[in-house]
Design an enzyme around this catalytic site. Structure first.
Site, PDB file in Angstrom:
ATOM      1  N   PRO A 153       0.783  -1.247   0.000  1.00  0.00           N
ATOM      2  CA  PRO A 153       0.000   0.000   0.000  1.00  0.00           C
ATOM      3  C   PRO A 153       0.813   1.295   0.000  1.00  0.00           C
ATOM      4  CG  PRO A 153      -0.001  -0.934   2.194  1.00  0.00           C
ATOM      5  CD  PRO A 153       0.740  -1.913   1.312  1.00  0.00           C
ATOM      6  N   CYS A 154       1.616   1.488  -1.038  1.00  0.00           N
ATOM      7  CA  CYS A 154       2.390   2.725  -1.147  1.00  0.00           C
ATOM      8  C   CYS A 154       1.479   3.945  -1.294  1.00  0.00           C
ATOM      9  CB  CYS A 154       3.375   2.638  -2.308  1.00  0.00           C
ATOM     10  SG  CYS A 154       4.758   1.509  -1.974  1.00  0.00           S
ATOM     11  N   HIS A 155       0.209   3.724  -1.603  1.00  0.00           N
ATOM     12  CA  HIS A 155      -0.735   4.848  -1.668  1.00  0.00           C
ATOM     13  C   HIS A 155      -0.921   5.493  -0.298  1.00  0.00           C
ATOM     14  CE1 HIS A 155      -3.173   1.168  -1.015  1.00  0.00           C
ATOM     15  NE2 HIS A 155      -3.882   1.931  -0.203  1.00  0.00           N
TER      16      HIS A 155
END
Length: 193
Positions: A153-155
């Site tokens: 989840p780099c978001h």
């Protein structure tokens, strides 16, 4: 998700090209392509518009030596999970992953996997947590190179000032939308993992 282990890095051996099966899907915020190796999901790519050639091009660029086979049946479960996560996230996306990257990228992605569902962090906090507080830009580059959008989840990683990073194919609108959906789900359901 668990921390990444060196043994989980999958690289094809010899000259024999690997076969990856893939398919495309649509969400309300992006088009997606999911590619599977025998070890798990090797790529989740996103693009603003639904364009199969562009999505396939992204997979070809990532896996230049692989044989890419369109296979809706083999990828159905993973693709449906990704689309469901984007539309109605309730907890972290749980898929068997075939994670590939440099040691530094993998250390960043392991740190990002520890960010709780519905919460955010910054590139600076990730760098500091890795014991490399001056590596903020390198952390950002690793997040932009994330081969498994949504699953890693780099978001959830923002700039130091709290603004959206808009990295990779994300753009600010897609990043803010998915983080907002996660935050709403976490508040409404009390789920954090």
């Amino acid at each position: 998700m668990k921390a990444l282990k060196r043994s989980e890095v999958r690289r094809p051996l010899g000259d024999e090209p690997e076969v990856l099966r893939y398919d495309f899907g649509k969400t309300s915020i992006a088009a997606v392509a999911v590619a599977l190796s025998p070890q798990g999901v090797a790529a989740i790519a996103i693009r603003k518009d639904y364009d199969e050639e562009m999505l396939l091009g992204a997979l070809r660029a990532r896996f230049p030596r692989a044989i890419l086979q369109h296979d809706s049946d083999a990828t159905r479960s993973a693709l449906e999970a990704v689309v469901a996560f984007v539309e109605h996230p309730r907890r972290n996306l749980d898929l068997r992953l075939d994670i590939r990257g440099t040691d530094f990228q993998r250390s960043v992605w392991t740190a990002v996997l520890a960010v709780p569902f519905g919460e955010t962090t910054t590139f600076a906090e990730v760098a500091a947590g890795l014991g490399a507080p001056r590596a903020v830009r390198a952390v950002g580059n690793a997040c932009s190179a994330n081969p498994l959008e949504f699953a890693i989840p780099c978001h959830r990683v923002l700039r130091r000032d709290g603004s959206w990073s808009g990295g990779s194919a994300w753009g600010d609108l897609r990043q803010s939308t998915i983080v907002g959906r996660e935050c709403s789900a976490a508040k409404g359901k009390g789920e954090t993992r």
